[in-house]
Design a protein around this motif. Structure first.
Motif, PDB file in Angstrom:
ATOM      1  N   GLY A  91       7.004  49.363   0.821  1.00  0.00           N
ATOM      2  CA  GLY A  91       5.756  49.104   1.523  1.00  0.00           C
ATOM      3  C   GLY A  91       5.901  47.913   2.450  1.00  0.00           C
ATOM      4  N   GLU A  92       4.886  47.680   3.279  1.00  0.00           N
ATOM      5  CA  GLU A  92       4.925  46.595   4.254  1.00  0.00           C
ATOM      6  C   GLU A  92       3.760  45.637   4.076  1.00  0.00           C
ATOM      7  OE1 GLU A  92       6.108  47.287   8.364  1.00  0.00           O
ATOM      8  OE2 GLU A  92       6.425  49.401   7.872  1.00  0.00           O
ATOM      9  N   ILE A  93       4.050  44.350   4.216  1.00  0.00           N
ATOM     10  CA  ILE A  93       3.036  43.298   4.255  1.00  0.00           C
ATOM     11  C   ILE A  93       3.073  42.711   5.656  1.00  0.00           C
ATOM     12  CG2 ILE A  93       2.288  41.079   3.330  1.00  0.00           C
ATOM     13  CD1 ILE A  93       3.758  41.800   0.738  1.00  0.00           C
ATOM     14  N   PRO A  94       2.019  42.891   6.459  1.00  0.00           N
ATOM     15  CA  PRO A  94       2.038  42.385   7.835  1.00  0.00           C
ATOM     16  C   PRO A  94       1.943  40.869   7.882  1.00  0.00           C
ATOM     17  CG  PRO A  94      -0.108  43.312   7.325  1.00  0.00           C
ATOM     18  CD  PRO A  94       0.770  43.619   6.148  1.00  0.00           C
ATOM     19  N   LEU A  95       2.637  40.270   8.844  1.00  0.00           N
ATOM     20  CA  LEU A  95       2.544  38.844   9.116  1.00  0.00           C
ATOM     21  C   LEU A  95       1.754  38.634  10.403  1.00  0.00           C
ATOM     22  CD1 LEU A  95       4.926  38.967   7.053  1.00  0.00           C
ATOM     23  CD2 LEU A  95       5.928  37.027   8.251  1.00  0.00           C
ATOM     24  N   SER A  96       1.209  37.429  10.559  1.00  0.00           N
ATOM     25  CA  SER A  96       0.420  37.090  11.734  1.00  0.00           C
ATOM     26  C   SER A  96       1.090  35.962  12.507  1.00  0.00           C
ATOM     27  CB  SER A  96      -0.999  36.661  11.336  1.00  0.00           C
ATOM     28  OG  SER A  96      -1.664  37.699  10.658  1.00  0.00           O
ATOM     29  N   TYR A  97       0.918  35.990  13.811  1.00  0.00           N
ATOM     30  CA  TYR A  97       1.444  34.927  14.665  1.00  0.00           C
ATOM     31  C   TYR A  97       0.785  33.598  14.310  1.00  0.00           C
ATOM     32  CZ  TYR A  97       1.754  31.986  18.839  1.00  0.00           C
ATOM     33  OH  TYR A  97       1.926  30.921  19.695  1.00  0.00           O
TER      34      TYR A  97
END
Length: 278
Positions: A91-97
């Protein structure tokens, strides 16, 4: 006095950076299945944390924190933690700028709190830009972390890092405030160590140096303790100092001196700045 200020700023901003520059792109991967066979690209893991504790309700609280550096290869981009679940699926955990280090690289982060969600164990960092996918998979070994009570895992190049979660100005009394500082360092790179913080309460008209002390554990709340040093050789160092109640903010940087070499965490030349909570 101006000479002292200029010297300090030079030391804090121009000294050894938090980590070395990223390794230039060598190869691009196109499919998820190739994760385990590819090496690092223009994306670098800075540090990772996956912590859990049992709540009174019987549920499990999870806290996931990741910091990643990417080369600025295009405006539209996606950065994520690609991790293996307990089920065996990925699965994926999104990161933020978060911010630009310079015109060439950026910091991306996430701080994810969940209840009853499985932990992250094995993972890689995924970076999608300009129709291509880059990976940091720890030179083909993939990364892995423990849940409690291990604390942070550092990327290969990181030596010292402020834990901003617990570095705060707290109320102490009607006359004083307490400046609390918590720092993680890679402890297995030498024996002769000193960790300290250079800080100012008056915009560098003056400054002070506060030595930090190693901690065998750190537990700001019940059930939230962290072993030090942990499995990855990361140590926690801590101290606090009283400051006048009139002080609204503290600006600071941290230095880690080990075997004659100085490593700075100066927030990539920006220094850290915190304000009193009330």
């Amino acid at each position: 006095m101006k000479k002292i200020i200029y010297l300090l700023i030079f030391l804090v901003v121009s000294s050894c950076a938090v980590e070395d520059d990223f390794i230039e792109s060598q190869e691009v991967t196109d499919t998820i299945e190739e994760v385990s066979s590819k090496t690092m690209k223009p994306v670098t893991l800075i540090k990772a944390w996956d912590h859990n504790m049992n709540l009174d309700s019987g549920e499990t609280f999870f806290l996931k924190k990741f910091t990643v550096k990417v080369a600025n290869l295009g405006y539209e981009k996606k950065v994520s933690i690609y991790h293996k679940k307990q089920s065996g699926d990925w699965g994926e955990i999104p990161l933020s700028y978060s911010f630009n280090i310079d015109d060439q690289s950026e910091i991306w982060t996430t701080r994810l709190q969940t209840i009853g969600t499985e932990y992250v164990k094995e993972f890689v960092v995924k970076y999608e830009v300009n129709g291509k996918t880059y990976w940091d998979n720890n030179n083909g070994e993939n990364y892995w972390v423990f849940t409690r009570p291990q604390g942070y895992r550092f990327g290969d190049n990181l030596k010292v890092s402020v834990d901003q979660e617990f570095s705060k100005i707290y109320y102490h009394s009607n006359q004083k405030r307490s400046f609390n500082i918590l720092v993680d360092v890679k402890g297995n790179i030498g024996d002769n160590k000193e960790v300290g913080v250079v800080y100012t309460t008056d915009n560098w008209a003056s400054y002070q140096f506060l030595s930090l002390e190693p901690r065998s554990d750190y537990g700001p709340v019940p059930g939230y303790y962290v072993i030090s040093p942990n499995y990855f050789g990361i140590e926690r160092w801590h101290n606090s100092v009283l400051i006048d109640k009139e002080v609204d903010a503290v600006e600071y940087a941290v230095v880690y001196k080990v075997d004659g070499v100085d490593y700075w965490d100066n927030n990539y030349g920006r220094n850290y700045r915190i304000s009193k909570e009330f």
